[in-house]
Design an enzyme around this catalytic site. Structure first.
Site, PDB file in Angstrom:
ATOM      1  N   LYS A 177     -14.923   1.780  -4.627  1.00 33.92           N
ATOM      2  CA  LYS A 177     -15.540   0.834  -3.684  1.00 33.92           C
ATOM      3  C   LYS A 177     -14.652   0.806  -2.452  1.00 33.92           C
ATOM      4  O   LYS A 177     -13.631   0.113  -2.411  1.00 33.92           O
ATOM      5  CB  LYS A 177     -15.617  -0.558  -4.325  1.00 33.92           C
ATOM      6  CG  LYS A 177     -16.806  -1.388  -3.904  1.00 33.92           C
ATOM      7  CD  LYS A 177     -16.831  -1.788  -2.444  1.00 33.92           C
ATOM      8  CE  LYS A 177     -15.920  -2.942  -2.115  1.00 33.92           C
ATOM      9  NZ  LYS A 177     -15.776  -3.127  -0.651  1.00 33.92           N
ATOM     10  N   GLU A 253      -1.722  -3.108  -5.725  1.00 35.92           N
ATOM     11  CA  GLU A 253      -0.821  -2.924  -4.573  1.00 35.92           C
ATOM     12  C   GLU A 253      -1.297  -3.902  -3.511  1.00 35.92           C
ATOM     13  O   GLU A 253      -2.347  -3.704  -2.901  1.00 35.92           O
ATOM     14  CB  GLU A 253      -0.875  -1.471  -4.109  1.00 35.92           C
ATOM     15  CG  GLU A 253      -0.323  -0.532  -5.182  1.00 35.92           C
ATOM     16  CD  GLU A 253      -0.479   0.952  -4.875  1.00 35.92           C
ATOM     17  OE1 GLU A 253      -1.305   1.314  -4.015  1.00 35.92           O
ATOM     18  OE2 GLU A 253       0.231   1.746  -5.505  1.00 35.92           O
ATOM     19  N   CYS A 287       0.691  -2.007   4.854  1.00 33.76           N
ATOM     20  CA  CYS A 287       1.273  -3.029   3.980  1.00 33.76           C
ATOM     21  C   CYS A 287       2.786  -3.039   4.067  1.00 33.76           C
ATOM     22  O   CYS A 287       3.415  -4.058   3.834  1.00 33.76           O
ATOM     23  CB  CYS A 287       0.837  -2.768   2.549  1.00 33.76           C
ATOM     24  SG  CYS A 287       1.259  -1.111   2.003  1.00 33.76           S
ATOM     25  N   GLU A 389       1.504 -13.272   5.445  1.00 36.05           N
ATOM     26  CA  GLU A 389       1.228 -11.940   5.987  1.00 36.05           C
ATOM     27  C   GLU A 389       0.214 -12.065   7.129  1.00 36.05           C
ATOM     28  O   GLU A 389      -0.853 -12.655   6.958  1.00 36.05           O
ATOM     29  CB  GLU A 389       0.661 -11.039   4.890  1.00 36.05           C
ATOM     30  CG  GLU A 389       0.403  -9.623   5.383  1.00 36.05           C
ATOM     31  CD  GLU A 389      -0.287  -8.755   4.343  1.00 36.05           C
ATOM     32  OE1 GLU A 389      -1.315  -9.181   3.781  1.00 36.05           O
ATOM     33  OE2 GLU A 389       0.205  -7.633   4.103  1.00 36.05           O
TER      34      GLU A 389
END
Ligand code: NAD
Length: 491
Positions: A177, A253, A287, A389
């Site tokens: 996906k 992750e 990331c 973040e």
């Protein structure tokens, strides 16, 4: 005319019950019409994957799969320009960057895992038994089964292939996906899979969103055997709940709030160049990007000034303009989020030393999600912008005095993905890097990778590690066979 992207199920491209438009982050134009997978399509994709596992694919050998991964890598290289165009259309990233970083790594991912699976030996143990005999244990490394692969938009093909290569290498069948923001390269990869000879049903693609769409339909499906996911920490938490009823393994992750620690003995030329890459690469949408920079007080002002100068030199622009050094953010919605953090920083007393807003762009690009590379000082770890973040080309700089203080500040976070230590003192480099509560710490480097090394994070940054044999642990489900060998008598 925009392209039409369909789901890929059991070796066929299939429509969805509805569709959505993928919008360009460069100019707001339509990139593609994407067929959204409903429950019928997701069911069919999972069933196709299951059928593939129950067929000849389930009996394929390691040598056959290693050869297949190498063929896929070769085919990715042959269709390099198609993949490049697809990735750039979806993300708006500079072509030069996508050429070097994104697409090249996709082929490397397949080659690296071909080497890893081919080198893997039998896991076996010989045990003494109470009656003087022995027992031979050997573990048969079976595939995990039908693996749901859910990936984000920031490095679409790179992150997708990072999971698909080991999954297929270990004999699984996958239902992928991709992000609704970057549906193109995963669809193109379906063609490449077929061209390379991947059996029908081994690689399936379902398009759509997360909650209430293909993502949730897939992770709540009763017939998947595991989920490998890259994306936001909050999404990881939702997926964990979704798979809980069937107790499925996950590999996550997730996000980061990564720190750089700059000591006053560091080579400042290398450090500032490295910091610039670690903060601004891919418009800060990696990331591993640094969003917190702790600098020893003696060099703080100099590092701030040099980094601010570097930030001001970035040139936003069209992906195919060789002078472009920064692309847009992925979407207007993401830009609104990043800008809201910047205005929060200002309200909390930050001093903005570079950027801070939206750059002036030609009118043809005014609907794009452009943003200025931004740096601020004056905020400590208690503020939201230093804790959460942001995922843009932004960072806050904070001075420190001692090594202990730097370690404490860097570890003062719920995330734990990556950190970078900048120093000429290698004892200190090792010492500080080892004390970082992260999955990956660099010394005088950033983003440098050996694909066999463990990749992942702690805390809100993830569950498990992938890379080389670490990936094989997740993508295989060993059955241990224990054979008793009776004692040999008196002779
Ligand atoms: P996201 O979590 O919003 O979406 C990621 C994927 O999950 C998309 O395909 C999305 O459609 C799907 N999804 C969303 N909600 C879902 C749900 N409830 N169930 C199932 N699927 C769902 O993340 P994003 O905005 O696409 O990507 C940015 C994030 O990814 C950042 O937090 C970044 O740090 C993280 N990231 C982590 C790594 C890493 O290796 N640790 C690498 C790249 C990006």
């Amino acid at each position: 005319m925009t392209r039409v992207l369909r789901n890929y199920v059991g070796g066929e491209f299939v429509d969805g019950a509805s569709s959505f438009e993928k919008i360009s982050p460069v100019d707001g134009g339509a990139v593609a019409t994407v067929h959204e997978a409903d429950a019928v399509v997701v069911d069919a994709a999972v069933a196709a994957a299951r059928a593939a596992l129950n067929g000849p694919w389930g009996r394929s050998t390691v040598a056959q799969r290693a050869a297949l991964l190498r063929r896929i890598a070769g085919r990715i290289e042959e269709r390099f320009e198609d993949l490049l165009a697809a990735e750039v259309a979806d993300t708006g990233k500079p072509i030069a960057q996508a050429r070097k970083l994104d697409i090249a790594r996709a082929a490397q991912n397949f080659r690296s895992f071909a080497d890893t699976i081919a080198a893997e030996g039998l896991d076996s143990y010989l045990t003494d038994t109470a009656d003087g005999g022995r027992a031979l244990n050997y573990a048969v490394g079976k595939p995990l089964g039908v693996v749901a692969v859910i990936v984000p938009w920031n490095l679409p093909l790179l992150l997708l292939t990072w999971k698909v290569a080991p999954a297929i290498g270990c004999g699984n069948a996958v239902v992928v996906k991709p992000s609704e923001e970057t549906p193109s390269s995963a669809t193109l990869l379906a063609e490449i899979m077929a061209e390379a000879g991947v059996p029908d049903g081994v690689y399936n693609v379902v398009h759509g969103f997360g909650t209430g769409s293909a993502g949730e339909l897939l992770t709540t499906h009763h017939d998947i055997d595991g989920v490998t996911f890259t994306g936001e920490s909050r999404t990881g938490s939702s997926i964990m709940k979704a798979v809980a009823p069937w107790v499925r393994p996950v590999s996550f992750e997730l996000g980061g709030k990564n720190a750089a620690l700059v000591f006053d003995d560091a080579d400042l030329d290398r450090t500032v160049e490295g910091l610039g890459r670690s903060i601004f690469t891919n418009t800060g949408q990696v990331c591993l990007c640094t969003e917190r920079v702790y600098v020893q007080r003696g060099v703080f002002d100099e590092v701030v000034a040099r980094l601010a100068k570097l930030a001001a030199e970035f040139r936003p622009g069209l992906p195919d303009d060789p002078l472009t050094t920064m692309g847009p953010l992925i979407s207007q919605a993401h830009r609104a989020k990043v800008l809201s953090y910047l205005s929060l920083a200002t309200r909390q007393g930050a001093e903005c030393v570079a950027g801070g807003g939206i750059p002036d762009m030609p009118s043809a690009l005014s609907e794009g999600a452009w943003i200025e590379p931004t740096l601020w000082t004056g905020l400590d770890n208690a503020t939201a912008v230093m804790r959460e973040e942001i995922f843009g080309p932004v960072a806050g700089l904070v001075p420190f005095d001692t090594e202990q203080e730097a370690i404490r500040l860097a570890n003062d976070t719920k995330y734990g993905l990556a950190a970078a230590v900048w120093t000429r003192d290698l004892d200190r480099g090792h010492r500080v890097a080892q004390r970082m509560n992260v999955g990956m710490a660099w010394v005088n480097a950033w983003y440098l990778r050996d694909l066999r090394s463990p990749f992942g994070g702690v805390g809100l940054s993830g569950v498990g590690r992938e890379g080389g044999r670490h990936s094989m642990r997740f993508y295989t489900s060993p059955t241990n066979v224990c054979v008793r060998i009776a004692g040999g008598g008196d002779d």
